[in-house]
Motif scaffolding. Structure first.
Motif, mmCIF file in Angstrom:
data_model
loop_
_atom_site.group_PDB
_atom_site.id
_atom_site.type_symbol
_atom_site.label_atom_id
_atom_site.label_comp_id
_atom_site.label_asym_id
_atom_site.label_seq_id
_atom_site.Cartn_x
_atom_site.Cartn_y
_atom_site.Cartn_z
ATOM 1 N N LEU A 197 2.596 -6.709 7.701
ATOM 2 C CA LEU A 197 2.643 -7.091 6.290
ATOM 3 C C LEU A 197 1.238 -7.195 5.701
ATOM 4 C CD1 LEU A 197 5.434 -9.814 6.504
ATOM 5 C CD2 LEU A 197 5.614 -7.605 5.348
ATOM 6 N N TYR A 198 0.311 -7.733 6.479
ATOM 7 C CA TYR A 198 -1.071 -7.863 6.014
ATOM 8 C C TYR A 198 -1.675 -6.487 5.741
ATOM 9 C CZ TYR A 198 -5.964 -9.348 5.879
ATOM 10 O OH TYR A 198 -7.267 -9.573 5.499
ATOM 11 N N GLY A 199 -1.423 -5.537 6.649
ATOM 12 C CA GLY A 199 -1.918 -4.178 6.448
ATOM 13 C C GLY A 199 -1.275 -3.510 5.248
ATOM 14 N N LEU A 200 0.039 -3.691 5.093
ATOM 15 C CA LEU A 200 0.758 -3.103 3.957
ATOM 16 C C LEU A 200 0.213 -3.636 2.635
ATOM 17 C CD1 LEU A 200 3.208 -1.527 2.744
ATOM 18 C CD2 LEU A 200 4.533 -3.628 3.027
ATOM 19 N N ILE A 201 0.034 -4.949 2.556
ATOM 20 C CA ILE A 201 -0.442 -5.570 1.319
ATOM 21 C C ILE A 201 -1.896 -5.191 1.047
ATOM 22 C CG2 ILE A 201 -0.994 -7.787 0.245
ATOM 23 C CD1 ILE A 201 1.489 -8.919 1.707
ATOM 24 N N THR A 202 -2.725 -5.224 2.087
ATOM 25 C CA THR A 202 -4.146 -4.921 1.928
ATOM 26 C C THR A 202 -4.366 -3.528 1.351
ATOM 27 O OG1 THR A 202 -4.739 -6.364 3.772
ATOM 28 C CG2 THR A 202 -6.342 -4.711 3.152
ATOM 29 N N ASN A 203 -3.536 -2.584 1.770
ATOM 30 C CA ASN A 203 -3.690 -1.207 1.308
ATOM 31 C C ASN A 203 -2.915 -0.911 0.032
ATOM 32 O OD1 ASN A 203 -5.286 0.424 3.446
ATOM 33 N ND2 ASN A 203 -3.921 -0.862 4.636
ATOM 34 N N SER A 204 -2.213 -1.905 -0.499
ATOM 35 C CA SER A 204 -1.401 -1.674 -1.697
ATOM 36 C C SER A 204 -1.856 -2.486 -2.895
ATOM 37 C CB SER A 204 0.077 -2.012 -1.405
ATOM 38 O OG SER A 204 0.569 -1.257 -0.327
ATOM 39 N N VAL A 205 -2.552 -3.589 -2.654
ATOM 40 C CA VAL A 205 -2.918 -4.505 -3.738
ATOM 41 C C VAL A 205 -4.435 -4.601 -3.838
ATOM 42 C CG1 VAL A 205 -2.632 -6.820 -4.686
ATOM 43 C CG2 VAL A 205 -0.820 -5.829 -3.272
ATOM 44 N N ALA A 206 -4.974 -4.270 -4.996
ATOM 45 C CA ALA A 206 -6.420 -4.337 -5.211
ATOM 46 C C ALA A 206 -6.842 -5.777 -5.483
ATOM 47 C CB ALA A 206 -6.823 -3.444 -6.376
ATOM 48 N N ILE A 207 -8.031 -6.123 -5.022
ATOM 49 C CA ILE A 207 -8.547 -7.479 -5.210
ATOM 50 C C ILE A 207 -8.864 -7.732 -6.683
ATOM 51 C CG2 ILE A 207 -10.530 -8.974 -4.740
ATOM 52 C CD1 ILE A 207 -10.549 -7.883 -1.947
ATOM 53 N N GLY A 208 -8.382 -8.864 -7.179
ATOM 54 C CA GLY A 208 -8.683 -9.265 -8.543
ATOM 55 C C GLY A 208 -7.977 -8.460 -9.614
ATOM 56 N N LYS A 209 -7.045 -7.583 -9.220
ATOM 57 C CA LYS A 209 -6.333 -6.764 -10.199
ATOM 58 C C LYS A 209 -4.956 -7.362 -10.473
ATOM 59 C CE LYS A 209 -9.697 -3.805 -10.442
ATOM 60 N NZ LYS A 209 -10.521 -3.678 -11.666
ATOM 61 N N TYR A 210 -4.117 -6.572 -11.139
ATOM 62 C CA TYR A 210 -2.800 -7.061 -11.520
ATOM 63 C C TYR A 210 -1.917 -7.284 -10.291
ATOM 64 C CZ TYR A 210 -4.245 -5.620 -16.180
ATOM 65 O OH TYR A 210 -4.925 -5.485 -17.352
#
Length: 235
Positions: free
Chosen positions: A149-162
């Motif tokens: 899950l951490y890998g999936l989220i890290t590669n899908s969600v940009a830091i500080g973005k929407y």
């Protein structure tokens, strides 16, 4: 595939990659980042295989080596096709593999020579912004499901973005590779939600689960480095 009007990058994955393959690749990138790159040997790095096993919390040996080689074969078969507009009159296109490898001193020093794609070399050593921040120190504390899950989220969600919304059903399909109905769906869903609760706050993640528990929303903050603590290993 990532693209805009002038530039395009498409990744071709002939073999399905799993969480173990992802862990191997991230561990290789971690070792590459600790080394230097020179003009006469640009993009070539020496990888310590026992260190990869330790990073993945595996015991180095015959079983791990077999899985490791299969993972390398899948990763080296993955290619990147790109089109880049360098200037008004110059358009560069091409296809290249993510990496190539050569086994050296397999029985004695357990080492591997990796030729990394130029794109990843530039990301590791030249980029002035993090393309992806993946904290390996955070990852070490997670179980298998949480690491996925951490890998999936890290590669899908940009830091500080929407914020990004994930559908629980689709995430479960990716985790357990099933199509249609699954007799253990309810148990797997509860296990997923439990791990999401445990993952919240790790590596700057903020996770909100919908009231119907069919979706969850994620935002990311940059990991806070606490004085005196080990610095996060970032990509």
């Amino acid at each position: 595939m990532v693209k805009n009007e002038n530039n395009r990058v498409k990744v071709n994955v002939p073999y399905a990659l799993n969480g173990f393959d992802y862990g191997v690749f991230m561990s290789i990138l971690n070792q590459c980042k600790q080394q230097s790159t020179t003009a006469d040997c640009a993009g070539t790095f020496c990888i310590n295989i026992p260190a990869v096993a330790k990073q993945l919390r595996q015991q180095d040996g015959g079983s791990f080596r077999t899985r490791f080689i299969k993972s390398l074969e899948a990763l080296t078969a993955t290619s990147i096709r790109y089109k880049v507009l360098v200037s008004e009159y110059k358009l560069v296109t091409g296809t290249s593999f993510v990496m190539n490898y050569e086994i050296i001193q397999w029985k004695t020093h357990h080492s591997l020579k990796i030729k990394l794609n130029e794109l990843f070399v530039k990301i590791l050593f030249q980029a002035n912004k993090n393309y992806c921040i993946y904290d390996l120190n955070t990852e070490k504390r997670l179980n298998t499901a949480q690491r996925y899950l951490y890998g999936l989220i890290t590669n899908s969600v940009a830091i500080g973005k929407y914020p990004k919304t994930f559908e629980v059903h689709k995430v479960l399909q990716k985790m357990y590779c099933f199509v249609g109905k699954d007799s253990n769906y309810r148990r797997k869903k509860q296990y997923l939600l439990k791990n999401l609760h445990s993952l919240a706050g790790s590596g700057g993640l903020r996770i909100a689960i919908a009231e119907r528990k069919d979706k969850f929303i994620v935002t990311r903050d940059k990991p806070v480095i606490i004085k005196g603590k080990k610095k996060p290993i970032l990509f």
